[in-house]
Design a protein around this motif. Structure first.
Motif, mmCIF file in Angstrom:
data_model
loop_
_atom_site.group_PDB
_atom_site.id
_atom_site.type_symbol
_atom_site.label_atom_id
_atom_site.label_comp_id
_atom_site.label_asym_id
_atom_site.label_seq_id
_atom_site.Cartn_x
_atom_site.Cartn_y
_atom_site.Cartn_z
ATOM 1 N N LEU B 301 34.333 -10.995 -21.621
ATOM 2 C CA LEU B 301 35.006 -12.644 -21.277
ATOM 3 C C LEU B 301 36.532 -12.158 -21.169
ATOM 4 O O LEU B 301 36.839 -12.622 -21.657
ATOM 5 N N GLY B 302 36.879 -11.484 -19.750
ATOM 6 C CA GLY B 302 38.635 -11.170 -19.340
ATOM 7 C C GLY B 302 38.218 -9.989 -20.464
ATOM 8 O O GLY B 302 37.620 -9.684 -20.981
ATOM 9 N N ARG B 303 39.240 -9.731 -21.120
ATOM 10 C CA ARG B 303 40.157 -8.751 -21.927
ATOM 11 C C ARG B 303 40.258 -8.689 -22.908
ATOM 12 O O ARG B 303 40.418 -8.231 -23.750
ATOM 13 N N THR B 304 40.109 -10.125 -23.570
ATOM 14 C CA THR B 304 39.895 -10.387 -25.228
ATOM 15 C C THR B 304 39.168 -11.476 -25.667
ATOM 16 O O THR B 304 39.203 -11.554 -27.140
ATOM 17 N N ARG B 305 38.620 -11.234 -25.049
ATOM 18 C CA ARG B 305 37.302 -12.739 -25.325
ATOM 19 C C ARG B 305 35.985 -11.367 -25.170
ATOM 20 O O ARG B 305 35.606 -10.934 -24.148
ATOM 21 N N MET B 306 35.075 -11.700 -26.262
ATOM 22 C CA MET B 306 33.531 -11.487 -25.903
ATOM 23 C C MET B 306 32.380 -12.328 -26.607
ATOM 24 O O MET B 306 33.071 -12.765 -27.490
ATOM 25 N N GLU B 307 31.244 -11.839 -26.174
ATOM 26 C CA GLU B 307 30.672 -13.526 -26.676
ATOM 27 C C GLU B 307 29.106 -12.196 -27.196
ATOM 28 O O GLU B 307 28.447 -11.286 -26.242
ATOM 29 N N VAL B 308 28.852 -12.806 -27.881
ATOM 30 C CA VAL B 308 27.988 -11.824 -28.805
ATOM 31 C C VAL B 308 26.612 -12.335 -29.213
ATOM 32 O O VAL B 308 27.090 -13.644 -29.715
ATOM 33 N N ASN B 309 25.685 -12.387 -28.345
ATOM 34 C CA ASN B 309 24.321 -13.057 -29.042
ATOM 35 C C ASN B 309 23.039 -11.815 -29.552
ATOM 36 O O ASN B 309 22.618 -11.068 -28.211
ATOM 37 N N VAL B 310 22.711 -12.223 -30.309
ATOM 38 C CA VAL B 310 21.311 -11.334 -30.703
ATOM 39 C C VAL B 310 19.981 -12.133 -31.294
ATOM 40 O O VAL B 310 20.679 -13.460 -32.368
ATOM 41 N N LYS B 311 18.816 -12.459 -31.065
ATOM 42 C CA LYS B 311 18.286 -12.851 -31.336
ATOM 43 C C LYS B 311 16.770 -11.549 -31.895
ATOM 44 O O LYS B 311 16.742 -10.701 -31.488
ATOM 45 N N ILE B 312 16.586 -11.775 -33.295
ATOM 46 C CA ILE B 312 15.924 -11.178 -33.968
ATOM 47 C C ILE B 312 14.040 -11.657 -33.947
ATOM 48 O O ILE B 312 14.127 -12.284 -34.546
ATOM 49 N N LYS B 313 13.382 -10.833 -33.353
ATOM 50 C CA LYS B 313 12.111 -11.470 -33.553
ATOM 51 C C LYS B 313 10.968 -10.658 -34.732
ATOM 52 O O LYS B 313 11.438 -9.302 -34.260
ATOM 53 N N SER B 314 10.851 -10.964 -35.037
ATOM 54 C CA SER B 314 10.032 -10.016 -36.606
ATOM 55 C C SER B 314 8.013 -9.887 -35.806
ATOM 56 O O SER B 314 7.734 -11.148 -35.772
ATOM 57 N N VAL B 315 7.491 -9.094 -36.075
ATOM 58 C CA VAL B 315 6.466 -9.480 -35.102
ATOM 59 C C VAL B 315 5.299 -8.751 -36.719
ATOM 60 O O VAL B 315 4.411 -8.830 -35.880
ATOM 61 N N PHE B 316 5.396 -8.789 -37.465
ATOM 62 C CA PHE B 316 4.000 -9.022 -38.436
ATOM 63 C C PHE B 316 3.461 -10.107 -38.591
ATOM 64 O O PHE B 316 4.197 -11.381 -38.864
#
Lengths: 756, 440
Positions: B301-316
């Motif tokens: 988001l622009g030069r000085t901001r970032m948005e990080v979204n991570v989803k982890i799915k366990s498939v066992f």
């Protein structure tokens, strides 16, 4: 022969000089020497440990030699071992004192404990004092006949040690025949293996002077010996198996049945956990089938899986060793590995030496069906943090572009690189675009549009700058600003450090002049003047040449500078096929890792500027200066230079050096680079190497007689491989045929490939 | 010659010699200085494990804080040399009981000298089997059976074993309780493109075994691998039982496994060494069950901001747990401030590796926790495009799960005295190199 380490190494400043400590030790040892008090061994042990640890860190403790020998009368085996170690280290510099130890070592050689007999014999042979060899012969002879196999293994290696101290003593005592007898009869596989190592060494060294020895050496790869060893292969330790397999790879079977018998017997070795055994087996398979085209290809298919497993297991160093071998195979038969390209994708954290090999393999296996994926993957690496790898991957993209027919997409990618605004990416891409244009002039329109937008200020690397200047000259009619960019470059003539760039600038200005005379005339004058004043000989000469050419006749000058050009169809390969075959013959050795045949790094004559000297400081300078030589070598004739510049600098250096060294050992590598460049071209064009079997023989130093070893007149019936194998040769062949053969349509290139 | 090593050196990270053993005279004593000046003190270190200096070649490996350097003067067999080092280190470890580092070497240097004498003679590898060496090189040395109490164990017998045909097992072992432990350890390697497609995926597995069995037992191991099962159904002439079968791309075995029998009958039969060893290694590329799916989105988001979204799915399976899950999400160097929201575990910014590190100690199957983070960057003009977006990396262990689906069907122990044995089998899948690339 160099002295042992400790004697001549001065202790490093961080470590104690040890003078006081040594005299301290001396008196303490003296006190203990005569004592028979209980627990004396423990205090002796502490002292001995101290002595050994001083020895290890490089303090000279040879002064306590006498005391150590006095203390050696002990039944404690650890004490004995420490004492042996000490004696082995210092005997060579104290030959007189070493005589003192002979007595107790000889006594220990007759100890009732085979362990002590073995240890004593090993130490006795490790004294390395020439005038004591007479004391070795007796114990060695007894050791070879010892009823304990441990003593025999030690004695066999002892004979080899004796040979290195005094070859005549060893030969006169008739040890080699004894070893041969042991090799063929001893029940213990380690004894057999050690005999083989020793005999190989002794007879190879003797072969130059003695006819008999060279006969004996060849007898080692005769059918009876090979079959005997093969039949026992499962008894051997993994290391000994490597040794035996290495020998088998040199064996020339009589017919294809024999080949299949051997392969059948060895096939399970491909499942061995030790990668070295697997590689040795692969070598046997590859060399046995060299003359059988179809089977040879099946071998490649068969060994793929084990090789890929080895690459993905073990430490990075181990996988590097295997990967180097996979690399040479991929280079020989890329299409066989074309479907496995995903195995060569790089992982983020892999060491760069692994990545580099993988990139080369990705480049080699690219074909119509996988190019898109491979190039996409390579483009990922272009943004890699590891700049050398990023560069390498851009070069890889370029190489693929040069070897493919459909380069559409690739050209787009390269042009994208130019827009990435990273200096090194731009630099590499420029060089590639230049090469592409030389092969596919039809792309000039698209490329020039992008290249024209690059500011020459942003390009600093000589190679890239030269490429840019070349394009400015070559396509000056299509580039609006060409004369003006050249003009500004000429204005900065003085600041341009690279002679290569200045040479290119001269030529580009000339070319531009003939295409757009009115705009360039002024620049041409300036460039020629600057060139004539240049301190660099080549630049000066070229400027003078152009100047006179123009004076003589302008239209002739135009024909010289701007002749009609043909697109380059194939860029010259930098490594001759002969050299590649040599490396292949030396499969499973350092040659493969260094990518040069062994004579280049073991022979002193070929080693060149990296000579090892005692003054270590000099060495690094020598290495640096060798690097500096390269650009100078590279700036020879204009277009010939460009021809070679596709490949990286190192390769050129290696190759020019190699070829000059190989084909004409007389001339010095640093001089005569023109000749050597020519030599490359000629040797690649006339690259029909001698038939490979000859090359093998040559490699083994069997140049004298290429004929196979004296064949026993009639093969005794006992001489058969164990029928442990489950398949008869017929079904075995059938099984091999069933293996999938990838891309049989590219069968022909393969044929030529292995014939060479 | 496979390896005629001229010398072997053990150096610490500063380049001091901890131990050296010169096997041959054909290299100078100042070899180690050459190594120091030309490899250790230059950028060359780590660029290539094989280097030529002068007429000699150096093979080196770093193991914890020790460099092991082998010097050769001939055209040696590289694979053999490295394997030798690895085996030697394994041998030392089995003597020290675990760690191999500078301290361990200093504390045991006499022992190492003894071992170096036995495992290599004049540059040729000899016997490296810990089982056999331990018979005659013991840590207490003086308490060795040969010297002080020769009556306990007759000498010739022991040395015969040193080079005997079943080199990996000695006779006359007795255990009160006969037990076998099998560990199937798989490491799953993944390279996922930024578009979510699998670029490369494979499993390298090994079967580790710990045997406490008396006498000379014969063992037979059955797996649910395709070829083995087919062969079996052929032999018994009945159709293969339904259920998952695994296609092994390649297998390698410990030297104790009878390879001829494996090739003909496809059964793994062997006389095991005593104690711990690696029975087999295998590699699988088809039909790998990835235990985790990672779905990242990174927005600048622009030069000085970032948005990080991570989803982890366990498939066992839902009843299983993954342990020690660590997800490393790279962020630019100029990260100044971070704030997190996680539905499970804990997350923080680790500046030394330029990563957001999200740790989940216990990760049940069939769940999908998420992390969202806001990253604030220091604005700089110069480095506007220098972030290369390294891949997300993941570490985990999933007990009782195999990514390949490999299962042990049976382990038969046969010994002439006919004792009963207890067999234990464990499975575990670990992350090898599990990388997910980020879209740019």
């Amino acid at each position: 022969m160099a002295p042992p380490a400790q004697a001549h190494r001065s202790p490093s400043p961080s470590q104690p000089s040890g003078k006081g400590e040594v005299s301290d030790l001396k008196s303490q040892l003296r006190q203990l020497a005569g004592s028979r008090a209980p627990g004396i061994d423990d205090s002796k042990r502490e002292l001995f440990k101290k002595v050994i640890s001083y020895m290890t860190i490089g303090i000279d403790v040879s002064a306590v030699f006498g005391e150590m020998v006095m203390c050696s009368a002990t039944s404690d085996i650890v004490l004995k071992k420490m004492c042996y170690l000490y004696v082995g280290n210092y005997a060579k510099v104290n030959p007189d004192l070493a005589l003192l130890t002979i007595n107790f070592l000889q006594r220990d050689c007759k100890d009732e404990d085979p362990m002590i007999r073995g240890l004593a014999l090993r130490s006795l042979c490790s004294l390395r004092v020439a005038n004591l060899v007479e004391y070795l012969v007796g114990p060695l002879g007894l050791g070879l006949k010892d009823n304990n196999s441990y003593v025999r293994t030690v004695a066999v290696i002892g004979v080899l040690k004796l040979y290195h101290i005094s070859a005549p003593t060893c030969i006169d005592a008739d040890f080699p025949p004894t070893l041969k007898h042991l090799m063929l009869n001893d029940p213990d596989p380690q004894v057999v293996a050690n005999c083989l190592s020793a005999l190989q060494e002794i007879w190879s060294l003797e072969a130059s002077t003695s006819e008999e020895a060279s006969r004996e050496r060849e007898a080692l790869i005769s059918k009876p010996v090979i079959y005997y060893l093969l039949n026992r292969i499962k008894e051997f330790s993994e290391w000994a198996q490597c040794l035996v397999l290495e020998l088998v790879a040199k064996y020339v079977p009589l017919d294809s049945n024999e080949i299949f018998d051997i392969m059948n017997l060895l096939e399970d070795r491909l499942q061995h956990a030790n990668g070295a055994v697997v590689l040795s087996t692969i070598k046997v398979f590859l060399h046995l089938t060299l003359s059988m085209t179809d089977v040879h290809q099946q071998v490649y298919e068969r060994i793929k899986a084990p090789l890929l497993t080895l690459v993905s297991s073990g430490s990075p160093e181990q996988s590097y060793a295997v990967l180097s071998h996979l690399h040479i195979l991929v280079m020989r038969a890329p299409f066989i590995f074309a479907s496995d390209y995903k195995h060569f994708y790089c992982q983020y954290n892999e060491p760069s030496y692994v990545k580099k090999l993988k990139l080369e393999m990705l480049t080699a296996v690219a074909n119509e069906s996988n190019t898109y994926e491979i190039v996409t993957e390579l483009c990922e690496y272009a943004a890699n943090v590891d700049i050398p790898i990023a560069r390498e991957s851009i070069r890889a993209v370029g190489k693929i572009a040069l070897q493919q027919y459909d380069v559409n997409a690739i050209v787009d990618r390269l042009l994208q690189f130019l827009e990435m605004e990273k200096d090194y990416v731009t630099a590499e891409a420029l060089v590639l675009v230049k090469d592409l244009l030389r092969k596919y002039p039809q792309w000039s329109h698209d490329c020039i549009a992008v290249v024209g937008s690059i500011s020459s200020q942003n390009v600093q690397e000589p190679k890239a700058k030269a490429a840019l200047i070349w394009m400015l000259g070559e396509y000056s009619q299509d580039m609006q600003d060409a004369p003006y960019i050249l003009e500004s470059l000429t204005e900065n003539w003085e600041e341009e450090p690279s002679a290569e760039v200045r040479l290119h600038l001269l030529t580009a200005v000339m070319k531009c002049f003939f295409k757009r005379p009115p705009e360039t005339q002024k620049v041409l004058g300036a460039a020629l003047a600057a060139g004539l004043a240049d301190f660099h000989q080549d630049v000066h000469d070229r400027a003078l040449f152009y100047h006179r050419l123009l004076q003589y006749n302008v239209s002739v000058a135009e024909r010289v500078v701007n002749p009609p050009k043909q697109a380059v169809s194939v860029f010259a390969d930098t490594q001759s096929s002969e050299i590649k075959d040599r490396i292949f013959d030396e499969f499973n050795s350092l040659s493969v890792v260094y990518q040069k045949p062994s004579y280049m790094f073991t022979d002193k004559d070929y080693r060149g500027p990296f000579e090892f000297s005692d003054e270590l400081g000099n060495l690094s300078i020598a290495a640096e200066s060798a690097d500096n030589v390269v650009p100078a070598q590279g700036v020879e004739a204009n277009d010939k230079d460009l021809l070679l510049s596709t490949s990286e600098k190192e390769e050129i250096r290696g190759a020019t050096f190699n070829v000059s060294g190989y084909s004409a050992p007389l001339y010095d590598s640093s001089a005569a680079s023109v000749q050597s460049e020519l030599a490359i071209i000629s040797s690649t064009s006339a690259g029909s190497a001698p038939s490979s079997s000859l090359a093998i023989d040559d490699l083994l130093g069997l140049g004298l007689s290429a004929a196979p070893a004296p064949e026993p007149a009639s093969v005794p019936p006992s001489l058969k491989l164990n029928s442990k194998a489950i398949l008869d040769p017929g079904t075995f062949q059938q099984k091999w045929r069933q293996l999938p053969i990838s891309l049989s349509q590219v069968y022909l290139p393969f044929l030529t490939l292995i014939l060479f | 010659m496979p390896v005629a090593a001229s010398a072997i050196y053990f150096l610490n990270l500063r380049g001091d010699v901890l131990i050296n053993r010169l096997y041959r005279d054909d290299v100078g004593g100042n070899m180690v200085d050459a190594f120091r000046t030309h490899i250790m003190q230059t950028k060359e270190l780590g660029t290539c494990p094989v280097r030529q200096i002068g007429g000699c070649s150096f093979f080196y490996m770093r193991i914890s804080n020790v460099y092991i350097v082998i010097v050769v003067s001939s055209n040696a067999n590289v694979a053999c040399a490295f394997k030798f080092v690895v085996e030697a280190v394994a041998l030392f470890k089995s003597y020290f009981g675990g760690a191999f580092d500078e301290d361990a070497i200093r504390n045991n240097f006499v022992l190492i000298y003894e071992l170096l004498d036995e495992i290599m003679d004049f540059g040729y590898p000899q016997n490296l089997s810990p089982e056999i060496l331990k018979l005659y090189i013991t840590q207490e040395g003086v308490r060795s059976p040969f010297s002080s109490k020769p009556t306990d164990r007759p000498v010739p017998n022991a040395t015969l074993q040193v080079t005997g045909a079943v080199g990996w097992r000695r006779e006359g072992l007795v255990y009160k309780k006969n037990e076998v432990f099998l560990d199937i350890v798989e490491s799953v390697n993944l390279l996922m493109s930024s578009k979510g497609s699998v670029l490369r995926c494979d499993v390298t597995g090994k079967i580790l075994m710990k045997c406490f069995l008396s006498g000379m037992p014969d063992l037979k191991l059955g797996l649910n691998d395709k070829i083995g099962l087919e062969k079996e159904s052929q032999l018994k002439s009945r159709p293969t039982k339904s259920g998952k079968t695994i296609e092994l791309d390649d297998v390698t075995f410990h030297q104790c496994v009878n390879l001829t029998r494996f090739n003909s009958e496809k059964t793994v039969s062997f006389v095991p060494p005593d104690g711990e060893f690696e029975l087999m290694k295998y590699r699988i590329t088809e039909g790998v069950n990835l235990p985790f799916r990672v779905l990242p989105t990174i927005k600048e988001l622009g030069r000085t901001r970032m948005e990080v979204n991570v989803k982890i799915k366990s498939v066992f399976g839902a009843k299983m747990f993954a342990l020690g899950v660590v997800i490393k999400i790279p962020v630019p160097k100029q990260t100044a401030k971070t704030s997190f929201q996680v539905t499970s575990g804990r997350a923080k910014y680790n500046a030394s590796i330029d990563c957001l590190v999200w740790k989940i100690r216990k990760f049940p199957g069939q769940t999908e926790p998420t992390m969202s983070a806001e990253v604030e960057l220091i604005s700089t003009m110069a480095e506007k495009k220098s972030w290369t977006r390294p891949p997300i990396q993941m570490e985990f262990q999933v007990p009782m799960f195999t990514a390949s689906g490999l299962r042990v069907r049976f382990l038969k122990v046969w010994e002439k005295s006919g004792y009963n044995t207890v067999e234990w089998v464990r499975y575990i899948t670990k992350a090898g190199s599990y990388e997910i690339r980020l879209a740019s």
